[in-house]
Design a protein around this motif. Structure first.
Motif, PDB file in Angstrom:
ATOM      1  N   VAL A 224      -5.706   4.590   8.790  1.00 35.64           N
ATOM      2  CA  VAL A 224      -5.712   3.271   8.218  1.00 35.64           C
ATOM      3  C   VAL A 224      -4.664   2.567   9.377  1.00 35.64           C
ATOM      4  O   VAL A 224      -4.818   1.638  10.701  1.00 35.64           O
ATOM      5  CB  VAL A 224      -5.505   3.023   7.101  1.00 35.64           C
ATOM      6  CG1 VAL A 224      -4.120   1.478   7.422  1.00 35.64           C
ATOM      7  CG2 VAL A 224      -6.235   3.055   6.096  1.00 35.64           C
ATOM      8  N   HIS A 225      -3.931   3.561  10.188  1.00 32.62           N
ATOM      9  CA  HIS A 225      -3.160   3.458  10.627  1.00 32.62           C
ATOM     10  C   HIS A 225      -3.380   3.450  12.764  1.00 32.62           C
ATOM     11  O   HIS A 225      -3.463   2.710  13.030  1.00 32.62           O
ATOM     12  CB  HIS A 225      -1.985   4.172  11.244  1.00 32.62           C
ATOM     13  CG  HIS A 225      -1.030   4.359  11.998  1.00 32.62           C
ATOM     14  ND1 HIS A 225      -0.371   5.026  13.242  1.00 32.62           N
ATOM     15  CD2 HIS A 225       0.195   4.182  11.753  1.00 32.62           C
ATOM     16  CE1 HIS A 225      -0.411   4.434  14.050  1.00 32.62           C
ATOM     17  NE2 HIS A 225       0.944   3.898  12.819  1.00 32.62           N
ATOM     18  N   ALA A 226      -4.942   3.993  12.511  1.00 30.21           N
ATOM     19  CA  ALA A 226      -5.483   4.732  13.456  1.00 30.21           C
ATOM     20  C   ALA A 226      -5.983   3.352  14.048  1.00 30.21           C
ATOM     21  O   ALA A 226      -5.951   2.942  15.116  1.00 30.21           O
ATOM     22  CB  ALA A 226      -6.033   5.962  14.054  1.00 30.21           C
ATOM     23  N   ALA A 227      -6.203   2.887  13.187  1.00 32.31           N
ATOM     24  CA  ALA A 227      -7.441   1.621  12.953  1.00 32.31           C
ATOM     25  C   ALA A 227      -6.634   0.547  13.495  1.00 32.31           C
ATOM     26  O   ALA A 227      -7.020  -0.790  13.787  1.00 32.31           O
ATOM     27  CB  ALA A 227      -8.221   0.731  12.232  1.00 32.31           C
ATOM     28  N   GLY A 228      -5.152   0.610  13.472  1.00 31.08           N
ATOM     29  CA  GLY A 228      -4.345  -1.335  13.768  1.00 31.08           C
ATOM     30  C   GLY A 228      -3.882  -1.542  12.776  1.00 31.08           C
ATOM     31  O   GLY A 228      -3.873  -2.693  12.493  1.00 31.08           O
ATOM     32  N   LEU A 229      -4.652  -1.269  11.555  1.00 32.28           N
ATOM     33  CA  LEU A 229      -4.070  -1.872  10.191  1.00 32.28           C
ATOM     34  C   LEU A 229      -3.264  -1.892   8.907  1.00 32.28           C
ATOM     35  O   LEU A 229      -3.151  -2.019   8.106  1.00 32.28           O
ATOM     36  CB  LEU A 229      -6.118  -2.061   9.471  1.00 32.28           C
ATOM     37  CG  LEU A 229      -6.855  -2.314  10.450  1.00 32.28           C
ATOM     38  CD1 LEU A 229      -8.665  -1.872   9.294  1.00 32.28           C
ATOM     39  CD2 LEU A 229      -6.884  -3.405  10.565  1.00 32.28           C
ATOM     40  N   ALA A 230      -2.604  -0.498   8.983  1.00 31.07           N
ATOM     41  CA  ALA A 230      -1.817  -0.293   8.315  1.00 31.07           C
ATOM     42  C   ALA A 230      -0.590  -1.139   7.486  1.00 31.07           C
ATOM     43  O   ALA A 230      -0.170  -1.371   6.641  1.00 31.07           O
ATOM     44  CB  ALA A 230      -0.635   0.858   8.590  1.00 31.07           C
ATOM     45  N   ALA A 231       0.214  -2.623   8.585  1.00 29.82           N
ATOM     46  CA  ALA A 231       0.322  -3.109   8.141  1.00 29.82           C
ATOM     47  C   ALA A 231      -0.140  -4.278   7.744  1.00 29.82           C
ATOM     48  O   ALA A 231       0.419  -5.909   8.192  1.00 29.82           O
ATOM     49  CB  ALA A 231       2.253  -3.125   9.444  1.00 29.82           C
ATOM     50  N   GLU A 232      -1.166  -4.565   7.643  1.00 34.88           N
ATOM     51  CA  GLU A 232      -1.850  -6.567   7.797  1.00 34.88           C
ATOM     52  C   GLU A 232      -1.724  -6.708   6.833  1.00 34.88           C
ATOM     53  O   GLU A 232      -2.130  -5.932   5.316  1.00 34.88           O
ATOM     54  CB  GLU A 232      -3.492  -6.008   8.380  1.00 34.88           C
ATOM     55  CG  GLU A 232      -3.346  -5.603   9.946  1.00 34.88           C
ATOM     56  CD  GLU A 232      -2.968  -6.355  10.646  1.00 34.88           C
ATOM     57  OE1 GLU A 232      -3.129  -7.705  10.269  1.00 34.88           O
ATOM     58  OE2 GLU A 232      -2.362  -6.052  11.765  1.00 34.88           O
ATOM     59  N   PRO A 233      -1.601  -8.311   6.206  1.00 36.46           N
ATOM     60  CA  PRO A 233      -1.478  -8.642   5.014  1.00 36.46           C
ATOM     61  C   PRO A 233      -2.818  -8.146   4.269  1.00 36.46           C
ATOM     62  O   PRO A 233      -2.422  -8.558   2.260  1.00 36.46           O
ATOM     63  CB  PRO A 233      -0.497 -10.000   5.590  1.00 36.46           C
ATOM     64  CG  PRO A 233      -1.748 -10.346   6.886  1.00 36.46           C
ATOM     65  CD  PRO A 233      -1.444  -9.378   6.957  1.00 36.46           C
ATOM     66  N   ASP A 234      -3.696  -8.623   4.522  1.00 36.05           N
ATOM     67  CA  ASP A 234      -5.185  -7.856   3.620  1.00 36.05           C
ATOM     68  C   ASP A 234      -5.417  -6.818   3.209  1.00 36.05           C
ATOM     69  O   ASP A 234      -6.511  -6.528   3.245  1.00 36.05           O
ATOM     70  CB  ASP A 234      -5.811  -9.073   4.703  1.00 36.05           C
ATOM     71  CG  ASP A 234      -6.280  -8.815   5.985  1.00 36.05           C
ATOM     72  OD1 ASP A 234      -5.512  -7.854   6.435  1.00 36.05           O
ATOM     73  OD2 ASP A 234      -7.878  -9.095   6.267  1.00 36.05           O
ATOM     74  N   VAL A 235      -4.596  -6.133   3.771  1.00 41.21           N
ATOM     75  CA  VAL A 235      -5.272  -4.252   3.817  1.00 41.21           C
ATOM     76  C   VAL A 235      -3.851  -3.862   3.251  1.00 41.21           C
ATOM     77  O   VAL A 235      -2.963  -3.880   3.028  1.00 41.21           O
ATOM     78  CB  VAL A 235      -5.816  -3.435   5.220  1.00 41.21           C
ATOM     79  CG1 VAL A 235      -5.537  -2.456   4.894  1.00 41.21           C
ATOM     80  CG2 VAL A 235      -5.952  -4.430   6.241  1.00 41.21           C
ATOM     81  N   VAL A 236      -4.622  -2.726   2.320  1.00 38.58           N
ATOM     82  CA  VAL A 236      -4.182  -1.370   0.775  1.00 38.58           C
ATOM     83  C   VAL A 236      -4.805  -0.302   1.196  1.00 38.58           C
ATOM     84  O   VAL A 236      -6.088   0.331   1.794  1.00 38.58           O
ATOM     85  CB  VAL A 236      -4.438  -2.457  -0.510  1.00 38.58           C
ATOM     86  CG1 VAL A 236      -4.050  -1.393  -1.262  1.00 38.58           C
ATOM     87  CG2 VAL A 236      -4.242  -3.830  -0.321  1.00 38.58           C
ATOM     88  N   THR A 237      -3.992   0.690   1.625  1.00 36.02           N
ATOM     89  CA  THR A 237      -4.219   2.117   1.295  1.00 36.02           C
ATOM     90  C   THR A 237      -4.007   2.546   0.526  1.00 36.02           C
ATOM     91  O   THR A 237      -3.016   2.668  -0.028  1.00 36.02           O
ATOM     92  CB  THR A 237      -4.095   2.478   3.165  1.00 36.02           C
ATOM     93  OG1 THR A 237      -4.227   1.310   3.636  1.00 36.02           O
ATOM     94  CG2 THR A 237      -3.992   3.285   2.936  1.00 36.02           C
ATOM     95  N   THR A 238      -5.571   3.970  -0.038  1.00 33.93           N
ATOM     96  CA  THR A 238      -4.639   4.672  -1.486  1.00 33.93           C
ATOM     97  C   THR A 238      -4.541   6.364  -0.354  1.00 33.93           C
ATOM     98  O   THR A 238      -5.498   6.195   0.628  1.00 33.93           O
ATOM     99  CB  THR A 238      -5.612   4.742  -2.019  1.00 33.93           C
ATOM    100  OG1 THR A 238      -6.730   4.614  -1.789  1.00 33.93           O
ATOM    101  CG2 THR A 238      -5.724   3.071  -3.099  1.00 33.93           C
ATOM    102  N   VAL A 239      -3.625   6.841  -1.034  1.00 32.96           N
ATOM    103  CA  VAL A 239      -3.855   8.290  -0.423  1.00 32.96           C
ATOM    104  C   VAL A 239      -3.889   8.794  -1.306  1.00 32.96           C
ATOM    105  O   VAL A 239      -3.184   8.822  -2.735  1.00 32.96           O
ATOM    106  CB  VAL A 239      -2.675   8.431   1.149  1.00 32.96           C
ATOM    107  CG1 VAL A 239      -2.881   7.472   2.084  1.00 32.96           C
ATOM    108  CG2 VAL A 239      -1.257   7.993   0.252  1.00 32.96           C
ATOM    109  N   THR A 240      -3.837  10.258  -1.347  1.00 30.73           N
ATOM    110  CA  THR A 240      -3.823  11.672  -2.143  1.00 30.73           C
ATOM    111  C   THR A 240      -2.489  12.710  -1.391  1.00 30.73           C
ATOM    112  O   THR A 240      -2.849  12.455  -0.187  1.00 30.73           O
ATOM    113  CB  THR A 240      -4.704  12.467  -2.467  1.00 30.73           C
ATOM    114  OG1 THR A 240      -4.385  13.679  -3.241  1.00 30.73           O
ATOM    115  CG2 THR A 240      -5.436  13.031  -1.128  1.00 30.73           C
ATOM    116  N   LEU A 241      -1.944  13.128  -2.040  1.00 34.92           N
ATOM    117  CA  LEU A 241      -0.498  14.170  -1.785  1.00 34.92           C
ATOM    118  C   LEU A 241      -1.429  15.726  -1.859  1.00 34.92           C
ATOM    119  O   LEU A 241      -0.228  16.190  -1.719  1.00 34.92           O
ATOM    120  CB  LEU A 241       0.433  13.775  -1.823  1.00 34.92           C
ATOM    121  CG  LEU A 241       1.438  12.368  -2.561  1.00 34.92           C
ATOM    122  CD1 LEU A 241       2.567  12.028  -2.932  1.00 34.92           C
ATOM    123  CD2 LEU A 241       1.633  11.901  -1.248  1.00 34.92           C
TER     124      LEU A 241
END
Length: 395
Positions: A224-241
């Motif tokens: 998501v960061h690589a696509a330039g979307l991490a800080a966008e107001p309409d994008v949510v990301t889930t991750v696993t640790l």
């Protein structure tokens, strides 16, 4: 004998679960029996089945941080995040994870599965529509089922199909749901194109970056960061640790108001015991290791590419990896099971994916590269996979 007032036959208690035997027989006939295999603490086999992409699960900095946290905070979190389960470690991890990935805010869950359940259900509901890639992870599928929203699953990695489904939806609000790197073949979703589609159609985008974090993007900041979307107001990301960070747990990253909404409404957050302090501390330590050693992300991608390339040269049907996952096609489910077992007997652990885990019905060996794999490890893996392959696996 019938129950009083009913024509239904009374079944003796010892026969209530007889249907399970029929179901087990059907799975056996289809080659879909699964077996729990115990892993020893001093395991000597080469592990190409787990998801420890950066080789940090046994790193002394990561494991040591977990051990120290257990001694300081105790074995468990003692309660849900909203009661007694939130420690300083949780707050530090959320702050540093958001900063690292470029998001406004983050919220830690007990697993990647519960993070996906919480995000999908809390951001949709009966009055919403969901459009998903048909190959999304099972946790996202369960979230869609529980959401009670209108759900449309469309063709794999097809932004045009997503746009059509959005344009014909019956609900005003809509959420597009996709993996970033798909867990079966390791292929990458067209995230920029999907982001453009959701904006044209007044929707939002949720991306499960479980297989991207630590592997893709600048210093492993994720797809998501690589696509330039991490800080966008309409994008949510889930991750696993539990993959690149070698620990356990999950998180949702996105706009602050999304995170606030999840705290108030996500049932898999509100009613679940918090992630244990030891796992939280280990994930935080792994994040700091990756920040100090960004070359780990480059290395795991390189190892995956070499593994896939050499298996392809040997005549196997191999996926082209965008991340750390490499799949090798097997002739069928039974052959896949026997092939994986034969590899294990030769000291190489590989994953075995069969229907219904694979939505396209094609059985595979699933291999996962690690940043700490040596040249000798790759040589050994290639040799064992080739020597144990079914005759019809090549070509």
């Amino acid at each position: 004998m019938s129950a009083p007032g009913s024509s239904r036959t009374v079944v003796p208690p010892e026969h209530v679960f007889d249907w399970l035997d029929d179901a087990a027989a059907q799975r056996a006939d289809a080659g879909l029996v699964r077996t729990l295999r115990h892993r020893l603490a001093d395991e000597t086999a080469l592990d190409l089945a787990g998801n420890d992409y950066l080789g940090l699960a046994r790193d002394k900095r990561v494991a040591g941080a977990g051990a120290a946290a257990a001694l300081r905070w105790g074995a468990g979190a003692t309660g849900s995040r909203l009661v007694t389960g939130t420690t300083e470690l949780h707050a530090e991890l959320e702050y540093e994870l958001a900063r690292f990935c470029g998001a406004q805010s983050a919220l830690v869950f007990s697993s990647g599965f519960t993070a996906n359940l919480g995000a999908v259900t809390a951001l949709t509901g009966r009055e919403a529509a969901i459009v998903t890639d048909k190959y999304i992870h099972a946790s996202l599928i369960e979230g869609c089922r529980l959401s009670r929203a209108d759900v449309a699953a469309v063709a794999h990695r097809d932004p045009a199909a997503v746009e059509h489904a959005l344009s014909t939806r019956r609900r005003e609000r809509a959420l597009v749901v996709t993996d970033s790197v798909f867990s079966v073949d390791g292929d990458l979703a067209p995230l920029r194109e999907l982001a453009a589609v959701v904006r044209r159609q007044s929707a939002a985008l949720l991306v499960d970056d479980a297989h991207g974090l630590g592997v893709l993007g600048e210093g492993g900041r994720g797809a998501v960061h690589a696509a330039g979307l991490a800080a966008e107001p309409d994008v949510v990301t889930t991750v696993t640790l539990s993959k690149s960070f070698g620990a356990q747990g999950g998180a949702v990253l996105g706009p602050r108001r999304v995170i606030r909404h999840l705290v108030d409404t996500a049932r898999s957050f509100i009613f679940d015991t918090a992630l244990a302090p030891a796992a939280t501390a280990s994930a935080l330590a792994a994040l700091r290791v990756l920040r100090e050693e960004p070359e780990l992300a480059d290395r795991v991608r390189g190892r995956a590419a070499e593994l896939a390339g050499r298996l392809g040269e040997a005549g196997f049907g191999v996926s082209v990896p965008d991340g750390a996952v490499v799949s090798v096609r097997a002739p069928g489910p039974d052959e896949a099971v026997r092939w994986a077992a034969a590899c294990a007997e030769q000291g190489v652990r590989v994953g075995c994916f069969r229907p219904p885990s694979v939505p396209d019905g094609v059985s595979r060996l699933r291999l996962t590269a690690r940043a700490d794999l040596s040249d000798a490890d790759l040589d050994r893996a290639i040799a064992v996979i080739g020597e144990t392959a079914p005759p019809s696996a090549r070509g």
